[in-house]
Design a protein around this motif. Sequence first.
Motif, mmCIF file in Angstrom:
data_model
loop_
_atom_site.group_PDB
_atom_site.id
_atom_site.type_symbol
_atom_site.label_atom_id
_atom_site.label_comp_id
_atom_site.label_asym_id
_atom_site.label_seq_id
_atom_site.Cartn_x
_atom_site.Cartn_y
_atom_site.Cartn_z
ATOM 1 N N ASP A 78 77.592 -24.864 35.236
ATOM 2 C CA ASP A 78 78.765 -25.406 35.817
ATOM 3 C C ASP A 78 78.904 -26.768 36.192
ATOM 4 O O ASP A 78 77.935 -27.604 35.735
ATOM 5 C CB ASP A 78 78.910 -24.566 37.342
ATOM 6 N N SER A 79 80.009 -27.413 36.901
ATOM 7 C CA SER A 79 80.081 -28.603 36.806
ATOM 8 C C SER A 79 79.019 -29.616 37.619
ATOM 9 O O SER A 79 78.984 -30.614 37.859
ATOM 10 C CB SER A 79 81.409 -29.197 37.529
ATOM 11 N N SER A 80 78.122 -28.871 38.384
ATOM 12 C CA SER A 80 77.183 -29.638 38.879
ATOM 13 C C SER A 80 76.163 -30.314 37.911
ATOM 14 O O SER A 80 75.377 -31.086 38.342
ATOM 15 C CB SER A 80 76.469 -28.710 39.952
ATOM 16 N N ALA A 81 76.133 -29.668 36.683
ATOM 17 C CA ALA A 81 75.133 -30.147 35.706
ATOM 18 C C ALA A 81 73.846 -29.985 36.137
ATOM 19 O O ALA A 81 72.944 -30.718 35.533
ATOM 20 C CB ALA A 81 75.618 -31.528 35.180
ATOM 21 N N SER A 82 73.367 -29.130 36.862
ATOM 22 C CA SER A 82 72.196 -29.051 37.274
ATOM 23 C C SER A 82 71.404 -27.984 36.264
ATOM 24 O O SER A 82 70.101 -28.006 36.211
ATOM 25 C CB SER A 82 72.176 -28.596 38.561
ATOM 26 N N ASP A 83 71.765 -26.967 35.975
ATOM 27 C CA ASP A 83 71.238 -26.001 34.829
ATOM 28 C C ASP A 83 71.894 -26.172 33.657
ATOM 29 O O ASP A 83 73.133 -25.695 33.346
ATOM 30 C CB ASP A 83 71.689 -24.635 35.446
ATOM 31 N N GLU A 84 71.140 -26.731 32.529
ATOM 32 C CA GLU A 84 71.476 -26.921 31.485
ATOM 33 C C GLU A 84 71.223 -25.764 30.212
ATOM 34 O O GLU A 84 70.323 -25.012 30.450
ATOM 35 C CB GLU A 84 70.871 -28.277 30.804
ATOM 36 N N LEU A 85 72.273 -25.589 29.515
ATOM 37 C CA LEU A 85 72.124 -24.499 28.698
ATOM 38 C C LEU A 85 71.982 -24.948 27.243
ATOM 39 O O LEU A 85 71.303 -24.247 26.468
ATOM 40 C CB LEU A 85 73.360 -23.479 28.564
ATOM 41 N N PHE A 86 72.455 -26.130 26.865
ATOM 42 C CA PHE A 86 72.070 -26.828 25.750
ATOM 43 C C PHE A 86 72.421 -28.205 25.684
ATOM 44 O O PHE A 86 73.483 -28.568 26.486
ATOM 45 C CB PHE A 86 73.183 -26.240 24.552
ATOM 46 N N VAL A 87 71.683 -29.103 25.462
ATOM 47 C CA VAL A 87 71.954 -30.589 25.387
ATOM 48 C C VAL A 87 71.715 -31.063 23.851
ATOM 49 O O VAL A 87 70.930 -31.107 23.266
ATOM 50 C CB VAL A 87 70.665 -31.228 26.202
ATOM 51 N N GLY A 88 72.826 -31.410 23.466
ATOM 52 C CA GLY A 88 73.016 -31.941 22.055
ATOM 53 C C GLY A 88 72.556 -33.556 21.861
ATOM 54 O O GLY A 88 72.363 -34.395 22.716
ATOM 55 N N ASP A 89 71.858 -34.079 20.936
ATOM 56 C CA ASP A 89 71.393 -35.286 20.447
ATOM 57 C C ASP A 89 72.778 -36.269 20.582
ATOM 58 O O ASP A 89 73.864 -35.942 20.228
ATOM 59 C CB ASP A 89 70.919 -35.574 19.347
ATOM 60 N N VAL A 90 72.176 -37.434 21.271
ATOM 61 C CA VAL A 90 73.391 -38.397 21.344
ATOM 62 C C VAL A 90 73.528 -39.226 20.068
ATOM 63 O O VAL A 90 72.468 -39.532 19.156
ATOM 64 C CB VAL A 90 72.994 -39.418 22.328
ATOM 65 N N ILE A 91 74.786 -39.375 19.549
ATOM 66 C CA ILE A 91 75.190 -40.073 18.303
ATOM 67 C C ILE A 91 76.041 -41.294 18.533
ATOM 68 O O ILE A 91 76.806 -41.249 19.440
ATOM 69 C CB ILE A 91 75.550 -39.027 17.209
ATOM 70 N N THR A 92 76.163 -42.190 17.655
ATOM 71 C CA THR A 92 77.248 -43.176 17.787
ATOM 72 C C THR A 92 77.781 -43.502 16.661
ATOM 73 O O THR A 92 77.255 -43.473 15.564
ATOM 74 C CB THR A 92 76.314 -44.652 18.200
ATOM 75 N N GLN A 93 78.946 -43.296 16.582
ATOM 76 C CA GLN A 93 80.012 -43.528 15.397
ATOM 77 C C GLN A 93 79.612 -42.533 14.285
ATOM 78 O O GLN A 93 79.268 -43.217 13.309
ATOM 79 C CB GLN A 93 80.225 -45.022 15.141
ATOM 80 N N ASP A 94 79.182 -41.206 14.461
ATOM 81 C CA ASP A 94 78.690 -40.369 13.573
ATOM 82 C C ASP A 94 79.156 -39.087 13.855
ATOM 83 O O ASP A 94 79.835 -38.789 14.615
ATOM 84 C CB ASP A 94 77.203 -40.396 13.760
#
Length: 126
Positions: A78-94
């Motif tokens: 939910d929007s509290s972002a306290s319980d993560e289900l999936f976190v993707g790698d950070v990318i820049t211009q890719d």
Amino acid sequence: MKPMRLTLATMALVAVLAACASSPESSGTVDPADADVTITSVDLEFDQTTVTVAAGEPFTLALVNEDAMPHNVAIYTDSSASDELFVGDVITQDTIVYDVPALEPGEYFFRCDVHPEMTGTLIVEG
Ligand SMILES: [Cu+2]
């Protein structure tokens, strides 16, 4: 002798091209065009804020980051972002293709972790 040299040069070029074609372009094994869901980030916004996928099966999510700034897609309960289900790698211009594990039916929250104001809703349909 000259035709022979040309042939060798051509063969070398073909070998180089083949090597390039077979090298991976992202960490995903899926072509971004074939991903189940594609989200584009441009001007610090996601191009769509509601995304729907099927429940109970893993899916591929392509992030096309057109900004010269780092973004990712992370999914939370939910929007509290306290319980993560999936976190993707950070990318820049890719572009990257995430492999997201299967989720139960429901409504989830996704955002860019770098820019928490970039948010959306993930609807998982059972
Ligand atoms: Cu971002």
